[in-house]
Design a protein around this motif. Structure first.
Motif, PDB file in Angstrom:
ATOM      1  N   ASN A  38     -18.641 -22.549 -14.442  1.00  0.00           N
ATOM      2  CA  ASN A  38     -17.357 -22.162 -15.015  1.00  0.00           C
ATOM      3  C   ASN A  38     -16.565 -21.209 -14.120  1.00  0.00           C
ATOM      4  N   ASP A  39     -16.787 -21.270 -12.803  1.00  0.00           N
ATOM      5  CA  ASP A  39     -15.915 -20.591 -11.847  1.00  0.00           C
ATOM      6  C   ASP A  39     -14.755 -21.536 -11.564  1.00  0.00           C
ATOM      7  N   TYR A  40     -13.602 -20.979 -11.269  1.00  0.00           N
ATOM      8  CA  TYR A  40     -12.432 -21.807 -10.970  1.00  0.00           C
ATOM      9  C   TYR A  40     -12.258 -21.951  -9.466  1.00  0.00           C
ATOM     10  N   TYR A  41     -11.721 -23.097  -9.074  1.00  0.00           N
ATOM     11  CA  TYR A  41     -11.316 -23.325  -7.694  1.00  0.00           C
ATOM     12  C   TYR A  41     -10.062 -24.172  -7.720  1.00  0.00           C
ATOM     13  N   LEU A  42      -9.389 -24.243  -6.584  1.00  0.00           N
ATOM     14  CA  LEU A  42      -8.122 -24.940  -6.477  1.00  0.00           C
ATOM     15  C   LEU A  42      -8.269 -26.109  -5.515  1.00  0.00           C
ATOM     16  N   PHE A  59      -0.820 -45.078  -1.251  1.00  0.00           N
ATOM     17  CA  PHE A  59      -0.659 -43.640  -1.108  1.00  0.00           C
ATOM     18  C   PHE A  59      -1.721 -43.105  -0.160  1.00  0.00           C
ATOM     19  N   GLU A  60      -1.270 -42.345   0.824  1.00  0.00           N
ATOM     20  CA  GLU A  60      -2.170 -41.664   1.754  1.00  0.00           C
ATOM     21  C   GLU A  60      -2.369 -40.263   1.194  1.00  0.00           C
ATOM     22  N   LYS A  61      -3.622 -39.849   1.021  1.00  0.00           N
ATOM     23  CA  LYS A  61      -3.896 -38.549   0.413  1.00  0.00           C
ATOM     24  C   LYS A  61      -4.753 -37.686   1.323  1.00  0.00           C
ATOM     25  N   HIS A  62      -4.430 -36.411   1.329  1.00  0.00           N
ATOM     26  CA  HIS A  62      -5.212 -35.405   2.036  1.00  0.00           C
ATOM     27  C   HIS A  62      -5.479 -34.275   1.054  1.00  0.00           C
ATOM     28  N   LYS A  63      -6.705 -33.801   1.036  1.00  0.00           N
ATOM     29  CA  LYS A  63      -7.086 -32.811   0.030  1.00  0.00           C
ATOM     30  C   LYS A  63      -7.832 -31.654   0.682  1.00  0.00           C
ATOM     31  N   ILE A  64      -7.535 -30.444   0.200  1.00  0.00           N
ATOM     32  CA  ILE A  64      -8.328 -29.275   0.595  1.00  0.00           C
ATOM     33  C   ILE A  64      -8.816 -28.582  -0.679  1.00  0.00           C
ATOM     34  N   PHE A  65      -9.941 -27.915  -0.547  1.00  0.00           N
ATOM     35  CA  PHE A  65     -10.525 -27.168  -1.648  1.00  0.00           C
ATOM     36  C   PHE A  65     -10.421 -25.691  -1.292  1.00  0.00           C
ATOM     37  N   LEU A  66      -9.951 -24.894  -2.220  1.00  0.00           N
ATOM     38  CA  LEU A  66      -9.799 -23.464  -1.995  1.00  0.00           C
ATOM     39  C   LEU A  66     -10.567 -22.727  -3.085  1.00  0.00           C
ATOM     40  N   TYR A  67     -11.534 -21.928  -2.668  1.00  0.00           N
ATOM     41  CA  TYR A  67     -12.408 -21.241  -3.608  1.00  0.00           C
ATOM     42  C   TYR A  67     -11.921 -19.816  -3.846  1.00  0.00           C
ATOM     43  N   LYS A  68     -12.272 -19.268  -5.021  1.00  0.00           N
ATOM     44  CA  LYS A  68     -11.703 -18.003  -5.481  1.00  0.00           C
ATOM     45  C   LYS A  68     -11.882 -16.862  -4.481  1.00  0.00           C
ATOM     46  N   GLU A  69     -12.970 -16.855  -3.737  1.00  0.00           N
ATOM     47  CA  GLU A  69     -13.182 -15.774  -2.775  1.00  0.00           C
ATOM     48  C   GLU A  69     -12.202 -15.833  -1.604  1.00  0.00           C
ATOM     49  N   PHE A  71      -8.831 -16.941  -2.127  1.00  0.00           N
ATOM     50  CA  PHE A  71      -7.464 -16.980  -2.651  1.00  0.00           C
ATOM     51  C   PHE A  71      -6.555 -15.952  -1.989  1.00  0.00           C
ATOM     52  N   GLU A  72      -6.993 -14.700  -1.943  1.00  0.00           N
ATOM     53  CA  GLU A  72      -6.135 -13.628  -1.436  1.00  0.00           C
ATOM     54  C   GLU A  72      -5.787 -13.823   0.040  1.00  0.00           C
ATOM     55  N   LYS A  73      -6.789 -14.107   0.865  1.00  0.00           N
ATOM     56  CA  LYS A  73      -6.520 -14.298   2.297  1.00  0.00           C
ATOM     57  C   LYS A  73      -5.653 -15.527   2.542  1.00  0.00           C
ATOM     58  N   PHE A  74      -5.893 -16.596   1.789  1.00  0.00           N
ATOM     59  CA  PHE A  74      -5.083 -17.798   1.922  1.00  0.00           C
ATOM     60  C   PHE A  74      -3.629 -17.502   1.563  1.00  0.00           C
ATOM     61  N   ALA A  75      -3.415 -16.819   0.435  1.00  0.00           N
ATOM     62  CA  ALA A  75      -2.056 -16.492  -0.013  1.00  0.00           C
ATOM     63  C   ALA A  75      -1.350 -15.582   0.995  1.00  0.00           C
ATOM     64  N   GLU A  76      -2.066 -14.598   1.536  1.00  0.00           N
ATOM     65  CA  GLU A  76      -1.486 -13.711   2.541  1.00  0.00           C
ATOM     66  C   GLU A  76      -1.084 -14.481   3.788  1.00  0.00           C
ATOM     67  N   GLY A  77      -1.962 -15.354   4.256  1.00  0.00           N
ATOM     68  CA  GLY A  77      -1.657 -16.151   5.440  1.00  0.00           C
ATOM     69  C   GLY A  77      -0.483 -17.081   5.211  1.00  0.00           C
ATOM     70  N   LEU A  78      -0.446 -17.728   4.055  1.00  0.00           N
ATOM     71  CA  LEU A  78       0.660 -18.629   3.736  1.00  0.00           C
ATOM     72  C   LEU A  78       1.972 -17.861   3.651  1.00  0.00           C
ATOM     73  N   ASP A  79       1.977 -16.728   2.940  1.00  0.00           N
ATOM     74  CA  ASP A  79       3.191 -15.912   2.839  1.00  0.00           C
ATOM     75  C   ASP A  79       3.681 -15.478   4.218  1.00  0.00           C
ATOM     76  N   GLU A  80       2.734 -15.025   5.057  1.00  0.00           N
ATOM     77  CA  GLU A  80       3.105 -14.551   6.393  1.00  0.00           C
ATOM     78  C   GLU A  80       3.728 -15.661   7.223  1.00  0.00           C
ATOM     79  N   ILE A  81       3.128 -16.834   7.198  1.00  0.00           N
ATOM     80  CA  ILE A  81       3.634 -17.916   8.049  1.00  0.00           C
ATOM     81  C   ILE A  81       4.966 -18.459   7.532  1.00  0.00           C
ATOM     82  N   VAL A  82       5.142 -18.495   6.219  1.00  0.00           N
ATOM     83  CA  VAL A  82       6.424 -18.947   5.647  1.00  0.00           C
ATOM     84  C   VAL A  82       7.529 -17.969   6.021  1.00  0.00           C
ATOM     85  N   GLU A  83       7.258 -16.664   5.910  1.00  0.00           N
ATOM     86  CA  GLU A  83       8.253 -15.661   6.287  1.00  0.00           C
ATOM     87  C   GLU A  83       8.571 -15.744   7.781  1.00  0.00           C
TER      88      GLU A  83
END
Length: 111
Positions: A38-42, A59-69, A71-83
């Protein structure tokens, strides 16, 4: 996806929440799922419409799995690169800085 057949007895994990984002020819799916414990992942799936040689829609599909540990680093990296991209496209980032390498840059000619 081709080449990734599901093992017998492995069903999809329970889907908790889902969000689809349509962007031109692509659709991005953000799916929150639960593990057996019952842990969540994205899962983030990019789906792109393609036509085969006979005109059939696939449909061509590509998938990545992002685990809760992660989340924060992924979000920071995404925010930084978008900015960074927004600033670079609006000419707020000097050209010399745009070409600066970071620790993850790879010179593929050297491989």
């Amino acid at each position: 996806m081709e080449g990734y057949e599901r093992k017998e007895g492995m069903e999809d994990r329970e889907e908790i929440y889902s969000k689809a984002v349509r962007a031109g020819k692509r659709t991005y799916f953000f799916d929150v799922k639960a593990t057996r414990n019952n842990d969540y992942y994205l899962t983030i799936t990019e789906s792109k419409k393609k036509l085969d040689t006979e005109g059939n829609q696939n449909f061509e599909k590509h998938k990545i799995f992002l685990y809760k540990e992660d989340f924060e680093k992924f979000a920071e990296g995404l925010d930084e690169i978008v900015e960074y991209i927004k600033a670079a496209l609006s000419d707020k980032v000097p050209v010399a800085e745009r070409k600066e390498k970071n620790e993850f840059d790879v010179d593929f000619d050297q491989i």
